[in-house]
Design an enzyme around this catalytic site. Structure first.
Site, PDB file in Angstrom:
ATOM      1  N   GLU A 121      -0.286 -16.064   8.697  1.00 44.84           N
ATOM      2  CA  GLU A 121       0.057 -15.832   7.324  1.00 44.84           C
ATOM      3  C   GLU A 121      -1.221 -16.379   6.430  1.00 44.84           C
ATOM      4  O   GLU A 121      -1.519 -15.716   5.342  1.00 44.84           O
ATOM      5  CB  GLU A 121       1.236 -16.714   6.726  1.00 44.84           C
ATOM      6  CG  GLU A 121       1.161 -18.157   6.762  1.00 44.84           C
ATOM      7  CD  GLU A 121       1.626 -18.912   8.102  1.00 44.84           C
ATOM      8  OE1 GLU A 121       1.801 -19.962   7.798  1.00 44.84           O
ATOM      9  OE2 GLU A 121       1.354 -18.218   8.678  1.00 44.84           O
ATOM     10  N   CYS A 127       4.146 -21.970  14.423  1.00 44.49           N
ATOM     11  CA  CYS A 127       3.842 -23.594  14.494  1.00 44.49           C
ATOM     12  C   CYS A 127       5.108 -24.337  14.785  1.00 44.49           C
ATOM     13  O   CYS A 127       5.516 -24.278  15.993  1.00 44.49           O
ATOM     14  CB  CYS A 127       2.965 -23.845  13.353  1.00 44.49           C
ATOM     15  SG  CYS A 127       2.225 -25.365  13.181  1.00 44.49           S
ATOM     16  N   HIS A 159      -1.232 -19.873  12.408  1.00 48.05           N
ATOM     17  CA  HIS A 159      -0.678 -19.587  11.353  1.00 48.05           C
ATOM     18  C   HIS A 159      -1.210 -18.042  10.896  1.00 48.05           C
ATOM     19  O   HIS A 159      -2.303 -17.805  10.407  1.00 48.05           O
ATOM     20  CB  HIS A 159      -1.227 -20.476  10.113  1.00 48.05           C
ATOM     21  CG  HIS A 159      -0.229 -21.706  10.302  1.00 48.05           C
ATOM     22  ND1 HIS A 159       1.070 -21.872   9.629  1.00 48.05           N
ATOM     23  CD2 HIS A 159      -0.424 -22.923  10.839  1.00 48.05           C
ATOM     24  CE1 HIS A 159       1.391 -23.198  10.049  1.00 48.05           C
ATOM     25  NE2 HIS A 159       0.458 -23.907  10.538  1.00 48.05           N
TER      26      HIS A 159
END
Length: 525
Positions: free
Chosen positions: A183, A85, A181
């Site tokens: 994660e 990001c 993202h």
């Protein structure tokens, strides 16, 4: 014994709410990592000697003056770099690409990216296939700005309809950027992408696992402590319990635990702590019954912040008194965990407001001449729990809902009295018991009862009575930063209410808290 710190990833934090999640995902893969602020020096990075670097997300705009940048050395260190990001945007801008400010066309939430070029990061990964036969990935986006031109040497790896550079790569230098993202769980293949980066691209071995962490911790404790004695404040909470078990394994009966019963614990909790750690595991425990001392110190005090400070102060006094009786102790053990370390490092910037004072902060007396032992300071909470299981602690104890350090002191609103604590203990025990019976306990993130210092009229038989009110609170949350109130079934709430009012003499009304966070906090005080 393998060196669990030999292979490691450095994560640079630009302020994203997801940054700690990246670290937890890398640890889950089996690789050690540390989280540092973005403005680290070349010397610090060289000293850490990472096998790879991740540039995390952040709320700033790369196009703004004075917004954070990665240290130039990151791109000259000769190790793979992954920008996520904001991390991708600053990588692009710093290496000669361009970033434009988003004007009403950012992407927030679910998106589908189409993979245009093969990349080591996306090797053998797809959620679906496009009409043109290209892999599609379900991802989670959260960005306004976007890369409008990638640096020389990079290729476009993936895009969306509105984001021409959703992923980019320079395979020769092993530099990668993703605008989404990986994660978060909403990015379905995110963990596999991070595995590719940490294990395949950076060449790390997956040595970071509970059994190895315990082995490493025990060896380090033996080396640090030698033949000295250690004292530990054992609360029965997850962190201090795991510290106790690690120390017991490392130094045996050279550990003395001080368990202070402040009268603000849950029903039968003091007895459970003594039974488990004293009788079952055979630890040396000094049990201090200090209920009256805590209640006397709080008499007449209704302010939540003052109550927290009094509870902390009295605990320190008692612990200091008990530690002086352990004349041979040279070390004080504490349950500091990695988020505490990150928070302390981050708080130096002075940007965060004080919402509530943390019960562990404020510390022990300055004249306490003991060395500090903190065997959990590298670990996240989920890692501490896994280690606890490996050490033989019961699952129910390790995975029960969070309980505040000041205990019932902040769940009895206003002034704390023994009568109020006793009623609250009973009501809370019924609520938790019924949650377990209905198989709802593990479906909510936290549940507890609050004592309200107001009397309400009730009808019992032919008579009226004025008795106390309690509120039930249950929330669902991922990170405890935000939370939704749990939509528990009405018949369940009715059953809990009936039991509390019928079985506890002194409570005439039960209410259910339907406030989210924000604007309310999870605890009432």
């Amino acid at each position: 014994m393998s060196n669990i710190h030999e292979h490691k990833i450095l994560i640079l934090d630009f302020g994203s709410q997801y940054t700690q999640l990246i670290a937890r995902r890398i640890r889950e893969i089996g690789v050690y990592c540390e989280l540092w602020a973005w403005d680290v020096s070349e010397e610090q990075i060289r000293g850490f000697a990472p096998n790879g670097i991740i540039l995390a997300g952040g709320p700033e705009s790369v196009t703004a003056d004075n917004s954070p940048r990665a240290p130039e050395y990151v791109f000259n260190a000769g190790v793979p770099v992954l920008g996520i990001c904001y991390g991708m945007q600053t990588m692009s801008e710093q290496l000669g690409g361009k970033v434009i400010q988003g004007v009403g066309e950012g992407e927030f939430g679910y998106a589908q990216v189409e993979v245009q070029t093969e990349s080591a990061l996306f090797k053998a990964i797809e959620d679906a296939v496009s009409e043109t036969g290209k892999p599609l990935l379900d991802v989670w986006m959260s960005h306004g700005d976007k890369v409008s031109e990638i640096p020389d040497g990079f290729v476009t790896v993936a895009n969306t309809e509105t984001c021409p550079f959703a992923a980019m790569a320079n395979e020769d230098k092993k530099f990668y950027g993703v605008q989404f993202h990986p994660e978060v769980t909403h990015t379905r293949q995110g963990k596999r992408m991070l595995e590719h980066f940490a294990l395949d691209i950076c060449g790390c071995d997956a040595n970071w696992k509970p059994s190895s962490i315990i082995e490493d911790a025990v060896e380090r404790l033996k080396k640090q402590i030698g033949d000295d004695e250690v004292i530990l404040g054992l609360s029965g909470g997850v962190d201090s319990s795991v510290v106790a078990m690690l120390l017991h394994r490392a130094i045996g009966d050279k550990l003395t635990c001080v368990f202070v019963d402040n009268g603000l614990l849950r029903l039968n909790e003091a007895q459970q702590v003594m039974d488990m750690f004293g009788d079952h595991f055979g630890l040396n425990i000094i049990h201090v019954d200090a209920e009256n001392r805590f209640l006397d110190a709080m008499a007449g005090e209704a302010d939540p912040e003052s109550k927290r400070k009094i509870i902390g102060h009295v605990f320190v006094e008692i612990f200091d008194e008990e530690s002086k009786k352990c004349a041979n102790a040279k070390w004080l053990a504490q349950g500091t965990i990695y988020p505490d370390v990150i928070e302390s490092a981050g708080s130096a910037t002075g940007k965060a407001h004080v919402i509530k004072s943390h019960h562990n902060v404020g510390g022990l007396p300055d004249d306490m001449e003991l060395g500090l032992v903190e065997p959990l300071r590298e670990l996240f909470k989920d890692e501490v729990r896994k280690i606890g299981l490996e050490l033989g602690l019961p699952y129910d104890m390790l995975y029960r809902h969070p309980f505040p350090g000041p205990g019932l002191g902040v769940r009895v609103l206003g002034e704390v009295k023994k009568e109020y604590c006793d009623l609250l203990r009973l009501a809370d025990a019924i609520f938790i018991e019924e949650l377990h019976k209905a198989d709802l306990y593990n479906k909510v993130s936290q549940a507890f009862t609050v004592f309200l210092p107001v009397r309400s009229v009730g009808v019992m038989g032919d008579g009226r009575k004025y008795d106390w009110v309690v509120s039930l609170r249950a929330v669902e949350t991922i990170d405890f930063m935000t939370a939704h109130w749990a939509h528990l079934p009405y018949d369940f709430l009715g059953r809990v209410s009936n039991r509390i009012i019928n079985e506890i003499d002194g409570i005439s009304r039960v209410v259910y808290d339907i406030s989210g966070k924000p604007p309310a906090t999870i605890e009432w005080e």
